[in-house]
Design an enzyme around this catalytic site. Structure first.
Site, mmCIF file in Angstrom:
data_model
loop_
_atom_site.group_PDB
_atom_site.id
_atom_site.type_symbol
_atom_site.label_atom_id
_atom_site.label_comp_id
_atom_site.label_asym_id
_atom_site.label_seq_id
_atom_site.Cartn_x
_atom_site.Cartn_y
_atom_site.Cartn_z
ATOM 1 N N THR A 39 0.842 -2.520 -6.404
ATOM 2 C CA THR A 39 0.692 -3.073 -7.747
ATOM 3 C C THR A 39 1.153 -2.043 -8.779
ATOM 4 O O THR A 39 0.675 -0.914 -8.778
ATOM 5 C CB THR A 39 -0.786 -3.442 -7.994
ATOM 6 O OG1 THR A 39 -1.117 -4.538 -7.149
ATOM 7 C CG2 THR A 39 -1.037 -3.848 -9.437
ATOM 8 N N ASN A 194 -8.042 -6.549 1.456
ATOM 9 C CA ASN A 194 -8.532 -5.877 0.245
ATOM 10 C C ASN A 194 -9.465 -6.689 -0.641
ATOM 11 O O ASN A 194 -9.536 -6.466 -1.848
ATOM 12 C CB ASN A 194 -7.345 -5.356 -0.581
ATOM 13 C CG ASN A 194 -6.713 -4.145 0.073
ATOM 14 O OD1 ASN A 194 -7.337 -3.492 0.914
ATOM 15 N ND2 ASN A 194 -5.477 -3.826 -0.288
ATOM 16 N N TYR A 196 -9.430 -9.816 -1.618
ATOM 17 C CA TYR A 196 -8.927 -10.904 -2.453
ATOM 18 C C TYR A 196 -9.216 -12.249 -1.774
ATOM 19 O O TYR A 196 -9.966 -12.311 -0.804
ATOM 20 C CB TYR A 196 -7.443 -10.668 -2.777
ATOM 21 C CG TYR A 196 -7.278 -9.383 -3.576
ATOM 22 C CD1 TYR A 196 -7.756 -9.305 -4.883
ATOM 23 C CD2 TYR A 196 -6.724 -8.239 -3.004
ATOM 24 C CE1 TYR A 196 -7.659 -8.122 -5.612
ATOM 25 C CE2 TYR A 196 -6.631 -7.052 -3.727
ATOM 26 C CZ TYR A 196 -7.095 -7.000 -5.030
ATOM 27 O OH TYR A 196 -7.016 -5.831 -5.750
ATOM 28 N N ASN A 251 -13.191 -3.720 -3.416
ATOM 29 C CA ASN A 251 -13.549 -4.981 -4.085
ATOM 30 C C ASN A 251 -14.864 -5.563 -3.564
ATOM 31 O O ASN A 251 -15.044 -6.788 -3.514
ATOM 32 C CB ASN A 251 -12.409 -6.007 -3.980
ATOM 33 C CG ASN A 251 -11.286 -5.704 -4.961
ATOM 34 O OD1 ASN A 251 -11.526 -5.210 -6.062
ATOM 35 N ND2 ASN A 251 -10.060 -5.985 -4.565
ATOM 36 N N GLY A 332 2.402 3.703 1.201
ATOM 37 C CA GLY A 332 2.204 3.231 -0.156
ATOM 38 C C GLY A 332 2.455 4.338 -1.166
ATOM 39 O O GLY A 332 3.556 4.484 -1.691
ATOM 40 N N ARG A 333 1.424 5.154 -1.417
ATOM 41 C CA ARG A 333 1.562 6.174 -2.458
ATOM 42 C C ARG A 333 2.719 7.130 -2.190
ATOM 43 O O ARG A 333 3.388 7.576 -3.125
ATOM 44 C CB ARG A 333 0.248 6.933 -2.616
ATOM 45 C CG ARG A 333 -0.784 6.113 -3.405
ATOM 46 C CD ARG A 333 -2.164 6.701 -3.300
ATOM 47 N NE ARG A 333 -2.584 6.730 -1.899
ATOM 48 C CZ ARG A 333 -3.781 7.130 -1.492
ATOM 49 N NH1 ARG A 333 -4.667 7.543 -2.359
ATOM 50 N NH2 ARG A 333 -4.084 7.111 -0.217
HETATM 51 C C1 PHB Z 1 -4.757 -2.818 -7.207
HETATM 52 O O1 PHB Z 1 -4.088 -3.261 -8.126
HETATM 53 O O2 PHB Z 1 -5.546 -1.878 -7.352
HETATM 54 C C2 PHB Z 1 -4.641 -3.423 -5.881
HETATM 55 C C3 PHB Z 1 -3.973 -4.603 -5.750
HETATM 56 C C4 PHB Z 1 -3.845 -5.178 -4.508
HETATM 57 C C5 PHB Z 1 -4.403 -4.553 -3.418
HETATM 58 C C6 PHB Z 1 -5.062 -3.364 -3.543
HETATM 59 C C7 PHB Z 1 -5.182 -2.796 -4.791
HETATM 60 O O3 PHB Z 1 -4.300 -5.113 -2.221
#
Ligand code: PHB
Length: 380
Positions: A39, A194, A196, A251, A332-333
């Site tokens: 994101t 995550n 969602y 979350n 990712g990072r």
């Molecule tokens: C975030 O925007 O922090 C984020 C979005 C999606 C994810 C994990 C983190 O799966």
């Protein structure tokens, strides 16, 4: 100096399987380094969450050394949006914007999937055009806030979805997959991780339903599998994968028996012949060694590709693919901060550190201005 040493000691591993081509589903990829979904909050928001600005195109172009790029989470509908300036994939303008990005990534030799996303309860009416968040049950996440143009706000209690609302979401995922192919993507990753929406149905911490979509493990997995079936019917199972995170507390979500829940899900995904599962091993962006789920077992019971993620460094990634524990590794990072990550991993070069201050801020800073190796002064 550091780079030279690393290069010397790792000369042989530039030939590692991690850097060799493979096929995921029906998608041929040049190497097994995957750019994880990230994101970045840089879509054109007032104009309708549209991606494809020059800096969006440039950001993905810079990272097209990845064998496979998975897009940032992309909402399937306005109410599926949880953060400012995240892109969508439900309007024609969004499809056209994504097309600019996928054309550029393909021209640079990479492949790209759309990560299709519904945040469920992790949002606020200020982000959804006024709509109340929806979720399996009317349970608000604890200690999770939403970031809006008015600042940080508490997340309200969501509306428990009706069976009709569930069917609508399944149809929206299907339409998003159709749109993704029209936008030039090679396939989709369904965001089942995550905390969602899909994960809220899977894990019993957020799902207290007593109908066909809650209660038993099979019922909690029903939404995920209906979405997989609808998306696969639309674009073919060989272009479909799913991201899962059985243990992450992110979350405010947990399951009373993740092994049992995700064993069933993985068995059902295997039966559907989808291209891949993408596991966040442990806590998203955090500890890998949480107890409660056996990823190796999941890998063995799924015949498609296994993409591993979470805190991998070069040595871990090389080992994971070499040993057969994973088919590919998503970063990712590290990818955020290193546009030329694959090249750096190949030669064992040091990595730029990510700057968390600019993860979600508008503009090029911290987005398209991380230096490549070539741009850095030679080390004496
Ligand atoms: C975030 O925007 O922090 C984020 C979005 C999606 C994810 C994990 C983190 O799966």
């Amino acid at each position: 100096m550091q780079a030279t040493q690393a290069r010397g000691s790792d000369a042989h591993s530039a030939d590692a399987k991690l850097f060799q081509p493979t096929r995921i589903g029906c998608i041929d990829i040049a190497n097994r380094v995957v750019m994880a979904p990230l994101t970045r909050c840089r879509a054109d928001e007032p104009a309708g969450d549209v991606p494809g600005s020059d800096i969006n195109v440039e950001y993905y172009r810079q990272r097209s050394g990845a064998g496979l790029i998975i897009s940032e989470g992309t909402q399937i509908s306005p109410v599926g949006k949880g953060y400012m300036a995240t892109p969508g994939i439900y309007s024609e303008a969004q499809v056209e914007g994504w097309r600019r990005i996928t054309d550029t990534v393909h021209a640079a030799g990479s492949k790209m999937l759309a990560q299709i996303w519904h945040v469920g309860r992790i949002t606020h009416p200020a982000l959804t055009g006024g709509a109340q968040p929806i979720a399996p049950s009317a349970i608000a996440p604890r200690d999770v806030v939403a970031y809006t143009h008015q600042g940080k706000v508490d997340i309200p209690t969501p509306q428990a979805m009706s069976v009709q609302q569930i069917a609508d979401v399944v149809a929206q995922f299907r339409q998003a997959a159709a749109n993704a192919l029209r936008a030039g993507f090679d396939g989709v990753e369904i965001h089942g991780a995550n905390g969602y929406l899909i994960d809220q149905f899977l894990r019993d911490g957020a799902n207290r339903r007593d109908d066909a979509y809650g209660g038993s493990v099979a019922a909690r997995c029903r939404l995920a599998l209906e979405i997989v079936d609808a998306v696969a019917a639309e674009i073919g199972a060989a272009r479909v994968g799913i991201r899962l995170s059985p243990l992450t507390p992110f979350n405010d979500l947990a399951d009373s028996d993740p092994q049992r829940t995700f064993d069933h899900l993985v068995e059902q995904l295997d039966a559907r012949g989808i291209a891949f599962v993408h596991f966040i091993e442990g806590s998203t962006g955090g500890a890998r060694d949480l107890p409660g789920f056996d990823y190796a077992k999941a890998r063995k019971s799924f015949r498609g590709a296994y993409i591993a993620n979470n805190g991998y460094d070069r040595a871990m990634a090389i080992e994971a693919v070499e040993s057969g524990r994973a088919d590919a590794v998503a970063f990712g990072r590290a990818f955020l901060a290193n546009p030329d990550l694959v090249q750096r991993l190949r030669v064992g070069a040091p990595l730029n550190a990510p700057d968390a201050q600019t993860f979600y801020t508008p503009g090029a800073a911290g987005y398209t201005d991380y230096p490549t190796l070539d741009a850095q002064p030679a080390v004496a």
